[in-house]
Design a protein around this motif. Structure first.
Motif, short mmCIF file in Angstrom:
data_model
loop_
_atom_site.label_atom_id
_atom_site.label_comp_id
_atom_site.label_asym_id
_atom_site.label_seq_id
_atom_site.Cartn_x
_atom_site.Cartn_y
_atom_site.Cartn_z
N ASN A 1 0.79 -1.24 0.00
CA ASN A 1 0.00 0.00 0.00
C ASN A 1 0.82 1.28 0.00
O ASN A 1 0.27 2.36 0.24
CB ASN A 1 -0.97 0.04 1.19
CG ASN A 1 -1.91 -1.15 1.16
OD1 ASN A 1 -2.43 -1.49 0.09
ND2 ASN A 1 -2.09 -1.81 2.29
N ALA A 2 2.11 1.16 -0.21
CA ALA A 2 2.91 2.38 -0.37
C ALA A 2 2.44 3.13 -1.61
O ALA A 2 2.03 2.52 -2.61
CB ALA A 2 4.39 2.02 -0.52
N ILE A 3 2.45 4.47 -1.50
CA ILE A 3 2.14 5.31 -2.66
C ILE A 3 3.46 5.89 -3.16
O ILE A 3 4.29 6.35 -2.37
CB ILE A 3 1.17 6.45 -2.27
CG1 ILE A 3 -0.15 5.86 -1.76
CG2 ILE A 3 0.92 7.36 -3.47
CD1 ILE A 3 -1.12 6.91 -1.22
N ILE A 4 3.64 5.82 -4.46
CA ILE A 4 4.87 6.36 -5.05
C ILE A 4 4.49 7.40 -6.10
O ILE A 4 3.46 7.26 -6.77
CB ILE A 4 5.70 5.24 -5.74
CG1 ILE A 4 5.85 4.04 -4.80
CG2 ILE A 4 7.06 5.76 -6.17
CD1 ILE A 4 6.72 2.92 -5.37
N THR A 5 5.30 8.42 -6.21
CA THR A 5 5.10 9.36 -7.32
C THR A 5 6.45 9.81 -7.85
O THR A 5 7.49 9.48 -7.27
CB THR A 5 4.18 10.54 -6.91
OG1 THR A 5 3.80 11.25 -8.10
CG2 THR A 5 4.89 11.49 -5.96
N ASP A 6 6.42 10.54 -8.94
CA ASP A 6 7.67 10.99 -9.57
C ASP A 6 7.47 12.40 -10.10
O ASP A 6 6.40 12.99 -9.93
CB ASP A 6 8.09 10.04 -10.71
CG ASP A 6 7.21 10.20 -11.93
OD1 ASP A 6 6.00 10.51 -11.76
OD2 ASP A 6 7.69 10.04 -13.06
N VAL A 7 8.49 12.95 -10.75
CA VAL A 7 8.41 14.31 -11.29
C VAL A 7 8.89 14.35 -12.74
O VAL A 7 9.22 15.42 -13.27
CB VAL A 7 9.27 15.29 -10.45
CG1 VAL A 7 8.78 15.32 -9.00
CG2 VAL A 7 10.75 14.94 -10.50
#
Lengths: 286, 286
Positions: free
Chosen positions: B87-93
């Protein structure tokens, strides 16, 4: 001294404001077709008095600043050249120089000294209400002396301009002026217009812009009654700059197509080096 | 919650600063190869603790923000995918989306939710010392949800981003993202690089620049290790935008050559209309 500003729009109004702030106790007059702008400027004490008919004030002028379209300068010189005071100094703000200098110098009375100039200060919005001496602060000013100009008048004008808040005043030839302005100003406008006009109008692009796009299109609020004439007067140099730019664009475009990372890196390192040079910054190690 | 920023440079550092200012009592950690940057950030209480080895902190992360080169994201996912918390949330740029989403989604464990994003905020200078939450204030943010993403996680991320000072957060498809960014950001960079590189280096141009040239070349301080990869990942759309731009450039160039004032006026009126639309301004009568 008696200073007459011809054309009390954004640039002319900014001169009036900067002269007032610079002190010096000059009498500042203006000539414009727009009576409303003139009376507003009188009320705000930006000028001592406004005139719609040039012949009512031109004979009194020690210094005349033309802040109107190039063809209007030529018309006024044509019509009123016999009214200029002996030893009057005249200047202008036209963005290209060779053609207008050639055209005007042959019409001038011998005792009148027209020293052509170009304040490099923002002026995307038209009209007196956008006038502000602020845009002059720290900006560059180019003057393009010719053999007709008297040394002491050039020195006087430079001192006067300095007093308006400009930082660097460069004396360059009309040819070099047009060459370099064709690059830094005209090519920049050609590119900005082409960029914003190539936008897909159905995409509602503005929701997805960052600073890049806004920076590159800031100058697209362009005066379509003035710029075509400026482009045409300088089309030899401008065309050369467009060609040089297109050469670089095609080179980069080909590198992208070929996935040629080495060429892209080289072009970007060069652009980064030039950025640092432009801003007098030391290029950091990467 | 435990937030881990991977890559503590300009963008990563700006996130850390914006998170601290947003309050919320999060534990912010960072992973970077640069130990000096990590200890500086610890000292300034920008982060709680820094790590050079991802495996020492990734298992604790509720939210991971990748602020590194695209290939580094792929490498880290490759190497550490088994360590992500369920359930980790990951994002990027990352500045382009289709390719990296395709590559990463096939590697992800099913319980990890990677929601791809793109803050449209300035970042021409590299390194933690240029980090600042200020650039986020009022800027646009694009997120590109896919079918894998959970609705509640998307909502959480949007709220989180809003708390960092961004104004508009748009949800768009990865395809549309790449199409529009290819125009507003990538084409703008291609143009700026081509412009500054077409300068005659012997002319000492900087003495003769006004705002136009400085605006159009501001983004030429470009990271040559990152951008070639971004251009290649989006070369289909970017090529199309370059072609559309070139079409407009050639049209204007031809009008100048032919002294075709009507076409120039028409193109400038259109660019002025688009300028006013871009800035939500009413177009004044001329």
């Amino acid at each position: 001294m008696n200073i007459v500003i011809i054309g009390l729009g954004n640039i002319g109004g900014s001169f009036a404001e900067a002269i007032r702030e610079g002190g010096g106790g000059h009498n500042v007059y203006a000539i414009d077709v727009d009576e409303e702008a003139l009376s507003l400027a009188e009320k705000e004490q930006l000028i001592k008095k406004g005139f719609t008919d040039p012949k009512d004030i031109i004979p009194e002028a020690d210094l005349i600043i033309f802040a109107v379209y190039p063809r209007v300068i030529v018309d006024i010189i044509d019509q009123y050249y016999s009214l200029f005071r002996d030893n009057a100094i005249i200047t202008d703000v036209t963005g290209v120089k060779r053609k207008i200098i050639a055209e005007i110098e042959e019409k001038l009375p011998p005792e009148v000294d027209f020293i052509f100039g170009h304040p490099m200060a923002g002026r995307e919005n038209r009209g007196l209400k956008y006038a502000s001496s602020e845009v002059f602060k720290g900006a560059n000013y180019l003057i393009t002396p010719t053999e007709r100009n008297k040394k002491e008048n050039i020195e006087f004008l430079k001192g006067f301009i300095k007093g308006l808040g400009f930082r660097n005043i460069s004396e360059i030839s009309p040819e070099f002026h047009d060459e370099v302005i064709g690059f830094t100003s005209q090519l920049a406008h050609v590119i900005a217009i082409s960029l914003i006009n190539s936008d897909d109008a159905d995409r509602n692009t503005k929701k997805y812009t960052g600073d890049s796009y806004r920076d590159l299109t800031r100058i697209t609020n362009i005066n379509e009654k003035l710029w075509p004439e400026l482009f045409i007067m300088n089309k030899d140099f401008l065309q050369k700059h467009i060609d040089d730019f297109t050469f670089q664009l095609e080179k980069l475009s080909r590198a992208i197509k070929d996935e040629d990372i080495a060429t892209m890196e080289e072009m970007m390192t060069e652009s980064r080096r030039r950025y640092h040079d432009l801003h007098d910054l030391e290029m950091p190690d990467q």
